[in-house]
Motif scaffolding. Structure first.
Motif, PDB file in Angstrom:
ATOM      1  N   THR A   1       7.871   7.211 -10.486  1.00 51.41           N
ATOM      2  CA  THR A   1       8.366   7.516  -9.142  1.00 51.41           C
ATOM      3  C   THR A   1       9.290   8.724  -9.148  1.00 51.41           C
ATOM      4  O   THR A   1       9.241   9.565  -8.242  1.00 51.41           O
TER       5      THR A   1
ATOM      6  N   SER B   1       5.351  -6.351  -8.408  1.00 52.77           N
ATOM      7  CA  SER B   1       5.068  -5.027  -8.960  1.00 52.77           C
ATOM      8  C   SER B   1       3.692  -5.000  -9.616  1.00 52.77           C
ATOM      9  O   SER B   1       3.424  -5.774 -10.531  1.00 52.77           O
TER      10      SER B   1
ATOM     11  N   TRP C   1       0.495   3.021 -10.239  1.00 53.71           N
ATOM     12  CA  TRP C   1       1.485   3.931  -9.667  1.00 53.71           C
ATOM     13  C   TRP C   1       1.079   5.397  -9.846  1.00 53.71           C
ATOM     14  O   TRP C   1       1.485   6.255  -9.052  1.00 53.71           O
TER      15      TRP C   1
ATOM     16  N   TRP D   1      -0.745   6.942  -6.784  1.00 51.99           N
ATOM     17  CA  TRP D   1      -0.063   7.033  -5.492  1.00 51.99           C
ATOM     18  C   TRP D   1       0.666   8.363  -5.360  1.00 51.99           C
ATOM     19  O   TRP D   1       1.054   8.991  -6.359  1.00 51.99           O
TER      20      TRP D   1
ATOM     21  N   GLN E   1       4.216   6.902  -1.202  1.00 52.97           N
ATOM     22  CA  GLN E   1       3.799   5.557  -1.564  1.00 52.97           C
ATOM     23  C   GLN E   1       4.650   4.988  -2.697  1.00 52.97           C
ATOM     24  O   GLN E   1       5.063   3.832  -2.671  1.00 52.97           O
ATOM     25  N   ARG E   2       4.913   5.810  -3.691  1.00 52.91           N
ATOM     26  CA  ARG E   2       5.747   5.363  -4.808  1.00 52.91           C
ATOM     27  C   ARG E   2       7.162   5.023  -4.334  1.00 52.91           C
ATOM     28  O   ARG E   2       7.724   3.985  -4.704  1.00 52.91           O
TER      29      ARG E   2
ATOM     30  N   ARG F   1       7.253   1.737  -2.229  1.00 54.91           N
ATOM     31  CA  ARG F   1       7.066   0.544  -3.047  1.00 54.91           C
ATOM     32  C   ARG F   1       8.294   0.280  -3.923  1.00 54.91           C
ATOM     33  O   ARG F   1       8.736  -0.866  -4.057  1.00 54.91           O
TER      34      ARG F   1
ATOM     35  N   MET G   1      11.072  -1.092  -1.809  1.00 59.81           N
ATOM     36  CA  MET G   1      10.817  -2.495  -1.488  1.00 59.81           C
ATOM     37  C   MET G   1      11.195  -3.403  -2.652  1.00 59.81           C
ATOM     38  O   MET G   1      11.828  -4.453  -2.473  1.00 59.81           O
ATOM     39  N   LEU G   2      10.848  -2.998  -3.865  1.00 57.36           N
ATOM     40  CA  LEU G   2      11.168  -3.800  -5.040  1.00 57.36           C
ATOM     41  C   LEU G   2      12.681  -3.907  -5.246  1.00 57.36           C
ATOM     42  O   LEU G   2      13.200  -4.985  -5.564  1.00 57.36           O
TER      43      LEU G   2
END
Length: 545
Positions: free
Chosen positions: A370, A498, A504, A507, A511-512, A515, A518-519
């Protein structure tokens, strides 16, 4: 029995009145603000540090995109690591830990004039010594480069480029050490936000240099070296108005015969090892990594940067706010409160450090992808950096514990004990390095650093206990069960939500980022919800400094 239960002497009554805002007697030091809660001060430092660390990650994304893990990146990281290592050793390490207790004692027991004389003498002496070291280092840049990265000698062009960068980056040591001096004064007067915000300017300078100066340079990495020099000047100038506002702007004049300067020098000598052993260990990693496969220095750098985020936001922040508070308690001979502060710091570190270490371990590849998998950064770089990230993450809690245990000695102006522990830990780290570097390469170096950090932290805690300085408060059994349950719940949530890290790679940045956000949110909510359900409350961590 602590002196709090005995009638205080008249001069202590007078000083207490000053610090509680009942008036400032003629000739006394500037009245310090009323004592604030340690949690509140820690949150101030943490929030400012979080901003700095987030910008630091943005900076590293820019560097990774621009340089990847190639020759230019290795050269810059070494050229920046040398003065940065010495900064942590001298400025934020030995000097800060020696200066703050002496300054706190002066502000508690001495007159305003004596405080100003101390500031003048210390700032002048510090400037003279560091100006000489800086000039010498700039002249000896090629030899310094060879000393800190001997593996670069196999590539004369890489060695020469690193030396050229070092001549630009080394003056940063002088500038940032004077910045640390100013920050120590502000922290002693409970102005924590300004010193904590100051590192933001380094990240902004490096980002600006990468974006604006790179097109002007034949070697892109050279623009970053100029950014380091600009950042040093910007950080120092930023703090000057706040010192002037307090009436504590020094007039630098070297005076090594001053009683306070001599005490600081005596405390600094052993503190060079005691407080910065983890930095010395990281530097040893760099030296050995330069002998390994190309990219090893950069893999360690990127993984270390991710570990530095929670370490700075939580560990360094807590250590920053407790050192002046512990120093004042020692000056007042308040042994019981001194022990309570250490216990509070240990709980705060574990409360935040354990879930951070677990998250870094579980999300190593997704985090690196990411943040860094753009431009010149390859899939293999991600795999290699993830190995060292997991190894460093194992030692994150130990790194944090050192930050809060070492002040337990330095606040009492005891620098000899930590240096003994530091020497043992460094020797152990060298042994671990030699054992682990062959089977695990660069990841073995990271794991060795983590193991030696646990040895360091364990010995510091044991000695504080043996000296009767650290007495654990009631409730540790319940606290441990709450943390353990929270970490298990968070770990399960992250594991379920995950996907495999290979996904990953497909993406885009948005998108990375979504996500990962969110995690982070879900993991944090699950962890703190568990703590809340099991009875932990914010009020349990409130303690006056």
């Amino acid at each position: 029995m602590s002196d709090e239960r005995q009638p205080p002497p008249p001069e202590r009554d007078q000083q207490r009145a000053m610090t509680e805002g009942e008036g400032t007697p003629v000739g006394a030091v500037p009245a310090t603000p009323p004592r604030r809660g340690l949690m509140r001060s820690g949150m101030v430092v943490s929030s400012m540090t979080m901003l700095s660390r987030v910008l630091g990650l943005v900076r590293d994304v820019v560097i990774a995109t621009l340089l990847g893990a190639g020759q230019g990146a290795d050269a810059f990281f070494v050229a920046f690591k040398i003065p940065n290592f010495m900064r942590r050793l001298f400025a934020e390490g030995a000097f800060n830990q020696a200066f703050v207790p002496v300054l706190s004692e002066y502000s508690t027991t001495r007159s305003k004039q004596e405080v100003r004389e101390l500031l003048d003498a210390v700032s002048g002496s510090l400037t003279m010594v560091l100006a000489f070291i800086t000039a010498l280092a700039m002249l000896a840049a090629p030899w310094l480069t060879w000393l800190f990265a001997p593996g670069f000698s196999r590539d004369p062009a890489k060695l020469a480029m690193t030396a050229d960068m070092l001549r630009l980056t080394f003056p940063y040591l002088l500038l940032i050490s004077l910045t640390a001096f100013s920050g120590s004064v502000l922290n002693t007067w409970n102005r924590f936000a300004i010193p904590a915000f100051t590192p933001v300017l380094l990240n902004l300078s490096l980002i600006g240099a990468a974006v604006l100066l790179t097109p002007m340079m034949d070697e892109p990495a050279m623009a970053l070296a100029w950014g380091v020099l600009i950042a040093g000047a910007a950080q120092l100038l930023f703090q000057v108005p706040f010192l002037a506002q307090l009436g504590l702007m020094p007039r630098p004049w070297p005076n090594f015969a001053h009683e306070g300067v001599k005490r600081i020098l005596r405390l600094m000598t052993p503190a060079l090892f005691g407080v910065s052993v983890s930095q010395i260990n990281l530097l040893l990693d760099t030296i050995l990594a330069s002998l390994l496969a190309a990219g090893s220095v950069s893999w360690l750098y990127y993984s270390d940067r991710l570990v530095e985020l929670p370490l700075g936001v939580f560990g360094v922040a807590i250590g920053t706010v407790i050192l002046p508070a512990l120093s004042r308690r020692h000056a007042e001979q308040s042994r019981e409160h001194f022990s309570q502060m250490l216990d509070w710091a240990l709980r705060a570190v574990l409360l935040l450090g354990l879930p951070a270490a677990l998250a870094l371990t579980l999300l190593a590849e997704p985090l690196l992808i990411t943040l860094f998998h753009y431009g010149a950064m390859t899939d293999n770089d991600i795999v290699m950096a993830a190995m060292s990230l997991r190894a460093y993450a194992l030692g994150l809690v130990a790194f944090m514990l050192i930050k809060v245990l070492a002040p337990g000695f330095f606040a009492r102006q005891d620098t000899k004990t930590p240096v003994k522990v530091g020497i043992i830990a460094m020797a152990a780290n060298m042994v671990f390095n030699l054992i682990l570097i062959w089977p695990l390469a660069h990841a073995g170096l990271a794991l060795a650093t983590a193991l030696s950090a646990f040895l360091n932290a364990g010995m510091l805690a044991w000695l504080l206990r043996r000296q009767g300085v650290l007495n654990f408060q009631p409730g540790w059994g319940r606290f441990a069960m709450q943390l353990g349950g929270g970490c298990v719940a968070m770990g399960v949530a992250l594991w379920l939500l995950s996907p495999e890290w290979h996904h990953w790679l497909d993406w885009n940045l948005l998108q990375r980022g979504l996500r990962m956000a969110m995690l982070v949110v879900v993991g944090g909510v699950v962890y703190f919800a568990w703590l809340g359900v099991t009875g932990m409350r914010v009020r349990h961590f409130r303690l006056k400094g």
